[in-house]
Write a protein that holds these residues in place. Structure first.
Motif, PDB file in Angstrom:
ATOM      1  N   GLU A   1       0.853  -1.185   0.000  1.00 12.92           N
ATOM      2  CA  GLU A   1       0.000   0.000   0.000  1.00 12.92           C
ATOM      3  C   GLU A   1       0.894   1.242   0.000  1.00 12.92           C
ATOM      4  OE1 GLU A   1      -3.409   0.301  -0.210  1.00 12.92           O
ATOM      5  OE2 GLU A   1      -3.205  -1.821  -0.750  1.00 12.92           O
ATOM      6  N   PRO A   2       0.387   2.401  -0.444  1.00 15.43           N
ATOM      7  CA  PRO A   2       1.242   3.589  -0.553  1.00 15.43           C
ATOM      8  C   PRO A   2       2.040   3.955   0.692  1.00 15.43           C
ATOM      9  CG  PRO A   2      -0.745   3.961  -1.796  1.00 15.43           C
ATOM     10  CD  PRO A   2      -0.931   2.640  -1.080  1.00 15.43           C
ATOM     11  N   PRO A   3       1.480   3.909   1.916  1.00 18.26           N
ATOM     12  CA  PRO A   3       2.313   4.276   3.073  1.00 18.26           C
ATOM     13  C   PRO A   3       3.518   3.372   3.264  1.00 18.26           C
ATOM     14  CG  PRO A   3      -0.009   4.422   3.643  1.00 18.26           C
ATOM     15  CD  PRO A   3       0.058   3.745   2.312  1.00 18.26           C
ATOM     16  N   ARG A   4       3.345   2.071   3.116  1.00 19.43           N
ATOM     17  CA  ARG A   4       4.469   1.142   3.265  1.00 19.43           C
ATOM     18  C   ARG A   4       5.430   1.268   2.080  1.00 19.43           C
ATOM     19  NH1 ARG A   4       8.539  -1.255   5.667  1.00 19.43           N
ATOM     20  NH2 ARG A   4       8.880  -3.425   5.063  1.00 19.43           N
ATOM     21  N   ALA A   5       4.896   1.437   0.873  1.00 25.41           N
ATOM     22  CA  ALA A   5       5.751   1.611  -0.303  1.00 25.41           C
ATOM     23  C   ALA A   5       6.625   2.842  -0.150  1.00 25.41           C
ATOM     24  CB  ALA A   5       4.890   1.716  -1.560  1.00 25.41           C
ATOM     25  N   MET A   6       6.065   3.914   0.392  1.00 22.58           N
ATOM     26  CA  MET A   6       6.842   5.135   0.574  1.00 22.58           C
ATOM     27  C   MET A   6       7.906   4.954   1.652  1.00 22.58           C
ATOM     28  SD  MET A   6       7.759   8.132  -0.102  1.00 22.58           S
ATOM     29  CE  MET A   6       8.664   9.428   0.763  1.00 22.58           C
ATOM     30  N   GLU A   7       7.578   4.242   2.711  1.00 18.68           N
ATOM     31  CA  GLU A   7       8.569   3.974   3.755  1.00 18.68           C
ATOM     32  C   GLU A   7       9.789   3.268   3.173  1.00 18.68           C
ATOM     33  OE1 GLU A   7       8.892   1.570   8.044  1.00 18.68           O
ATOM     34  OE2 GLU A   7       7.049   1.489   6.849  1.00 18.68           O
ATOM     35  N   ARG A   8       9.547   2.273   2.346  1.00 18.25           N
ATOM     36  CA  ARG A   8      10.643   1.511   1.751  1.00 18.25           C
ATOM     37  C   ARG A   8      11.382   2.326   0.691  1.00 18.25           C
ATOM     38  NH1 ARG A   8       8.343  -4.239   0.038  1.00 18.25           N
ATOM     39  NH2 ARG A   8      10.555  -4.839   0.194  1.00 18.25           N
ATOM     40  N   ALA A   9      10.638   3.106  -0.089  1.00 19.84           N
ATOM     41  CA  ALA A   9      11.255   3.935  -1.125  1.00 19.84           C
ATOM     42  C   ALA A   9      12.144   5.006  -0.512  1.00 19.84           C
ATOM     43  CB  ALA A   9      10.176   4.566  -2.000  1.00 19.84           C
ATOM     44  N   LYS A  10      11.689   5.602   0.578  1.00 18.14           N
ATOM     45  CA  LYS A  10      12.471   6.635   1.262  1.00 18.14           C
ATOM     46  C   LYS A  10      13.775   6.035   1.811  1.00 18.14           C
ATOM     47  CE  LYS A  10      12.761  10.596   3.918  1.00 18.14           C
ATOM     48  NZ  LYS A  10      12.711  11.983   3.461  1.00 18.14           N
ATOM     49  N   ALA A  11      13.695   4.841   2.362  1.00 20.28           N
ATOM     50  CA  ALA A  11      14.897   4.196   2.895  1.00 20.28           C
ATOM     51  C   ALA A  11      15.904   3.924   1.780  1.00 20.28           C
ATOM     52  CB  ALA A  11      14.514   2.901   3.604  1.00 20.28           C
ATOM     53  N   TYR A  12      15.416   3.458   0.629  1.00 23.89           N
ATOM     54  CA  TYR A  12      16.304   3.197  -0.508  1.00 23.89           C
ATOM     55  C   TYR A  12      16.935   4.501  -0.998  1.00 23.89           C
ATOM     56  CZ  TYR A  12      17.749   2.364  -5.312  1.00 23.89           C
ATOM     57  OH  TYR A  12      18.480   2.325  -6.473  1.00 23.89           O
ATOM     58  N   LEU A  13      16.132   5.548  -1.156  1.00 21.69           N
ATOM     59  CA  LEU A  13      16.649   6.816  -1.671  1.00 21.69           C
ATOM     60  C   LEU A  13      17.667   7.436  -0.722  1.00 21.69           C
ATOM     61  CD1 LEU A  13      16.606   9.111  -3.750  1.00 21.69           C
ATOM     62  CD2 LEU A  13      14.760  10.151  -2.410  1.00 21.69           C
ATOM     63  N   THR A  14      17.417   7.357   0.579  1.00 18.21           N
ATOM     64  CA  THR A  14      18.343   7.946   1.550  1.00 18.21           C
ATOM     65  C   THR A  14      19.737   7.350   1.396  1.00 18.21           C
ATOM     66  OG1 THR A  14      16.545   8.388   3.115  1.00 18.21           O
ATOM     67  CG2 THR A  14      18.784   8.333   4.001  1.00 18.21           C
ATOM     68  N   ARG A  15      19.808   6.031   1.241  1.00 15.92           N
ATOM     69  CA  ARG A  15      21.101   5.396   1.042  1.00 15.92           C
ATOM     70  C   ARG A  15      21.699   5.767  -0.324  1.00 15.92           C
ATOM     71  NH1 ARG A  15      22.479   1.055   4.165  1.00 15.92           N
ATOM     72  NH2 ARG A  15      24.490   1.359   3.125  1.00 15.92           N
ATOM     73  N   ALA A  16      20.849   5.922  -1.336  1.00 20.22           N
ATOM     74  CA  ALA A  16      21.344   6.315  -2.659  1.00 20.22           C
ATOM     75  C   ALA A  16      21.936   7.720  -2.632  1.00 20.22           C
ATOM     76  CB  ALA A  16      20.216   6.232  -3.689  1.00 20.22           C
ATOM     77  N   ILE A  17      21.297   8.630  -1.892  1.00 21.18           N
ATOM     78  CA  ILE A  17      21.831   9.989  -1.752  1.00 21.18           C
ATOM     79  C   ILE A  17      23.149   9.955  -0.982  1.00 21.18           C
ATOM     80  CG2 ILE A  17      21.447  12.248  -0.681  1.00 21.18           C
ATOM     81  CD1 ILE A  17      18.462  11.862  -1.251  1.00 21.18           C
ATOM     82  N   GLU A  18      23.187   9.145   0.057  1.00 23.47           N
ATOM     83  CA  GLU A  18      24.412   9.014   0.854  1.00 23.47           C
ATOM     84  C   GLU A  18      25.590   8.594  -0.029  1.00 23.47           C
ATOM     85  OE1 GLU A  18      25.492   7.056   5.156  1.00 23.47           O
ATOM     86  OE2 GLU A  18      24.319   5.867   3.759  1.00 23.47           O
ATOM     87  N   GLY A  19      25.317   7.765  -1.030  1.00 21.45           N
ATOM     88  CA  GLY A  19      26.366   7.271  -1.908  1.00 21.45           C
ATOM     89  C   GLY A  19      26.564   8.084  -3.165  1.00 21.45           C
ATOM     90  N   GLY A  20      25.863   9.232  -3.302  1.00 19.96           N
ATOM     91  CA  GLY A  20      26.007  10.051  -4.498  1.00 19.96           C
ATOM     92  C   GLY A  20      27.456  10.421  -4.762  1.00 19.96           C
TER      93      GLY A  20
END
Length: 271
Positions: free
Chosen positions: A226-245
């Protein structure tokens, strides 16, 4: 035989590889879904900005969509750069036929401030595309472009979400990345309010963040979240991707879509 969830991106090509179709497909691969694409425009783009773009004919966009959907099928769709009013309307009409989650990233300008959407396309986007969206993911500049609502602090983000929600999407994700302090995003459906927070990372190489988040969201929706859980997981993935930019060229480098492999981790899958 395992068949991964199928996600279609409808967006522009970034010749520098950091955003657009390229970022979408990298994200989808990293998250264990099968990514497919409808290219709407080709850009000449690098770490310094967008030097030019050329939109594809409507019939080319329509045929790409039909080729994928009629044969392979899709379980979620993400839209990005659509360039013109005619392309926005075409894509909206095509998506209205589907009964799958649709994530709309209402791309108006690039990271460097280059316009990627014709001025006359805004009304069509509001009236035709946003009503078919499961989740629309504007940043604060795009909120202002769409609604005239200017957000200067976190307390104004719900009002901004309500203004976008009035155009008909099921959920609105207002991204607060341009505010100071921690990176706070608000997901809102008119009733339920979900906040997502992460520390603000000291990394200027953030090209492709919007595309990456929307694609991650679509990937997890395709897997059944569902959107709330999908966003939780997407945010976690993006945060690590930004960290590794990392730096590329003489300007703003991309986020690291492949951080999972460099961490020795395996893709999480779409579900």
């Amino acid at each position: 035989m395992h068949i991964p969830p199928r996600v279609l991106t409808i967006a522009g090509s970034d010749s520098g590889g950091g955003a657009g179709i390229q970022a979408d497909l990298k994200t989808m691969l990293a998250l264990g879904v099968h990514g497919m694409s409808v290219v709407t425009a080709a850009t000449a783009q690098n770490s310094l900005g967008v030097q030019g773009f050329w939109e594809l004919p409507v019939e080319a966009v329509r045929q790409q969509f039909r080729s994928v959907v009629d044969d392979i099928g899709v379980q979620a769709v993400k839209t990005g750069m659509l360039a013109s009013a005619e392309l926005v309307e075409t894509v909206a009409d095509l998506l209205a036929e589907l009964d799958v989650p649709v994530v709309v990233d209402p791309v108006g300008v690039s990271k460097h401030g280059d316009s990627l959407l014709a001025a006359d396309a805004l009304d069509v986007l509001r009236q035709k595309l946003l009503p078919v969206a499961t989740v629309v993911t504007p940043n604060l500049h795009e909120v202002e472009q769409l609604t005239g609502t200017r957000v200067t602090d976190e307390s104004e983000m719900r009002r901004a979400a309500e203004a976008v929600l009035a155009f008909g999407p099921r959920w609105v994700l207002v991204k607060g990345g341009h505010l100071s302090g921690e990176a706070a995003d608000l997901l809102f459906d008119g009733d339920r309010e979900h906040w997502y927070r992460s520390p603000r990372l000291d990394n200027t190489h953030t090209h492709g963040t919007g595309c990456t988040l929307a694609s991650a969201l679509a990937s997890f929706l395709a897997g059944g979240d569902e959107p709330p859980r999908a966003m939780e997981r997407a945010k976690a993935y993006l945060t690590r991707a930004i960290e590794g930019g990392f730096p590329l060229g003489g300007g703003v480098g991309p986020v690291d879509h492949g951080w999972r492999w460099r961490d020795g981790d395996r893709p999480a899958g779409g579900g």
